[in-house]
Design an enzyme around this catalytic site. Sequence first.
Site, PDB file in Angstrom:
ATOM      1  N   HIS A  18     -21.428  13.632 -65.426  1.00 19.71           N
ATOM      2  CA  HIS A  18     -22.207  12.455 -65.041  1.00 19.71           C
ATOM      3  C   HIS A  18     -21.316  11.508 -64.252  1.00 19.71           C
ATOM      4  CE1 HIS A  18     -19.937  11.021 -68.509  1.00 19.71           C
ATOM      5  NE2 HIS A  18     -20.191   9.781 -68.124  1.00 19.71           N
TER       6      HIS A  18
ATOM      7  N   ASP B 140     -21.013   7.140 -64.066  1.00 17.02           N
ATOM      8  CA  ASP B 140     -21.531   5.974 -64.784  1.00 17.02           C
ATOM      9  C   ASP B 140     -22.394   5.087 -63.890  1.00 17.02           C
ATOM     10  OD1 ASP B 140     -19.920   6.855 -66.884  1.00 17.02           O
ATOM     11  OD2 ASP B 140     -18.260   5.549 -66.305  1.00 17.02           O
TER      12      ASP B 140
ATOM     13  N   HIS C  66     -17.457  12.779 -64.041  1.00 16.97           N
ATOM     14  CA  HIS C  66     -16.512  13.070 -65.125  1.00 16.97           C
ATOM     15  C   HIS C  66     -17.247  13.648 -66.321  1.00 16.97           C
ATOM     16  CE1 HIS C  66     -17.684   8.824 -65.573  1.00 16.97           C
ATOM     17  NE2 HIS C  66     -17.524   8.984 -66.880  1.00 16.97           N
TER      18      HIS C  66
ATOM     19  N   ARG D 175     -12.619   1.023 -72.370  1.00 13.27           N
ATOM     20  CA  ARG D 175     -13.128   1.183 -70.998  1.00 13.27           C
ATOM     21  C   ARG D 175     -13.577  -0.147 -70.417  1.00 13.27           C
ATOM     22  NH1 ARG D 175     -18.296   4.939 -69.543  1.00 13.27           N
ATOM     23  NH2 ARG D 175     -19.340   2.993 -69.074  1.00 13.27           N
TER      24      ARG D 175
HETATM   25  C1  SIN Z   1     -16.951   8.285 -70.331  1.00 14.50           C
HETATM   26  O1  SIN Z   1     -16.782   7.130 -69.954  1.00 14.50           O
HETATM   27  O2  SIN Z   1     -17.874   8.967 -69.933  1.00 14.50           O
HETATM   28  C2  SIN Z   1     -15.978   8.862 -71.336  1.00 14.50           C
HETATM   29  C3  SIN Z   1     -14.762   9.437 -70.718  1.00 14.50           C
HETATM   30  C4  SIN Z   1     -13.777   9.880 -71.759  1.00 14.50           C
HETATM   31  O3  SIN Z   1     -13.876   9.463 -72.910  1.00 14.50           O
HETATM   32  O4  SIN Z   1     -12.873  10.638 -71.433  1.00 14.50           O
END
Ligand code: SIN
Length: 275
Positions: free
Chosen positions: A97, A99, A251, A266
């Site tokens: 996906h 974000d 990612h 994050r």
């Molecule tokens: C995400 O923000 O999709 C998670 C990425 C991760 O935890 O490596």
Amino acid sequence: MGIEIRKHEGGCGAEVLGVDLNSLSDADMRIVRRAYADNGVIFFRDQSLSEDEHIAFARRWGEIDINKFFPHIAGYPEIAAVRKEKAQKTNIGGGWHTDHSYDRIPAMGSILVARVLPDQGGDTLFANMYSAYETLDDATKKEIAGLKAVHSNAHVFGSNAYYDNPERREFSNDAAVGEAVHPVAITHPLSGRKALYVNPGFTLRFEGKSPEESRPLLHQLFAHAMKPEFSSRFQWRPGSIAFWDNRATWHFALNDYHGEERLMHRITVAGVALH
Ligand code: SIN
């Protein structure tokens, strides 16, 4: 010692060596910005960022986009907790996906700082949407020129959706679910290069077409973009940071560490309208 930009193994991203993110000069920032625009995701090792320093670094890139779904770190609404507890089976982001593509103005990117890591596993995969676009055949490039796609998060964050389960109920937020329309091939706002901008997590259909009518081409684009040669695997270590651009990469957080905890902080930086 100066900054070195080293391509990451695989088809996506670069490692930035020789920097301390707490003391980047304006000249260093220009080099890092260039590496970000060119590579779609940049990785840093051996950093030591407190929560306040994480926020200060993010603010050098733009406004912070406060997450409407994930719990935040106590006292820091700007920092979303990407957490999997020992007893949890589901993880966050466990599928390809990008974000915020469901937002009318999608976020630029996210700065993910490793805080608690499992002994093994929990790597993140990244895929390069510049390469995905550039390697499409001419007929497909022609077919998607001018085409727009509808992105939504209702099936992920809405009632009875993916995160509406006993482990993650706090993520479910009907008031914040939404839909947006973006070009299938965008001109990247920083690099000026073309990138493929559909993703399996949030893209539902092409504008003016039903999901069924959209499926063959959409799945052809997903299958193409998932080719292993466009992706890289990032193995986290204490002090690691990944900063990805949502307009140039996908990612996928691997969920292969059941029984262990993983916590990442994050911060998502706001973006601009896409064309
Ligand atoms: C995400 O923000 O999709 C998670 C990425 C991760 O935890 O490596």
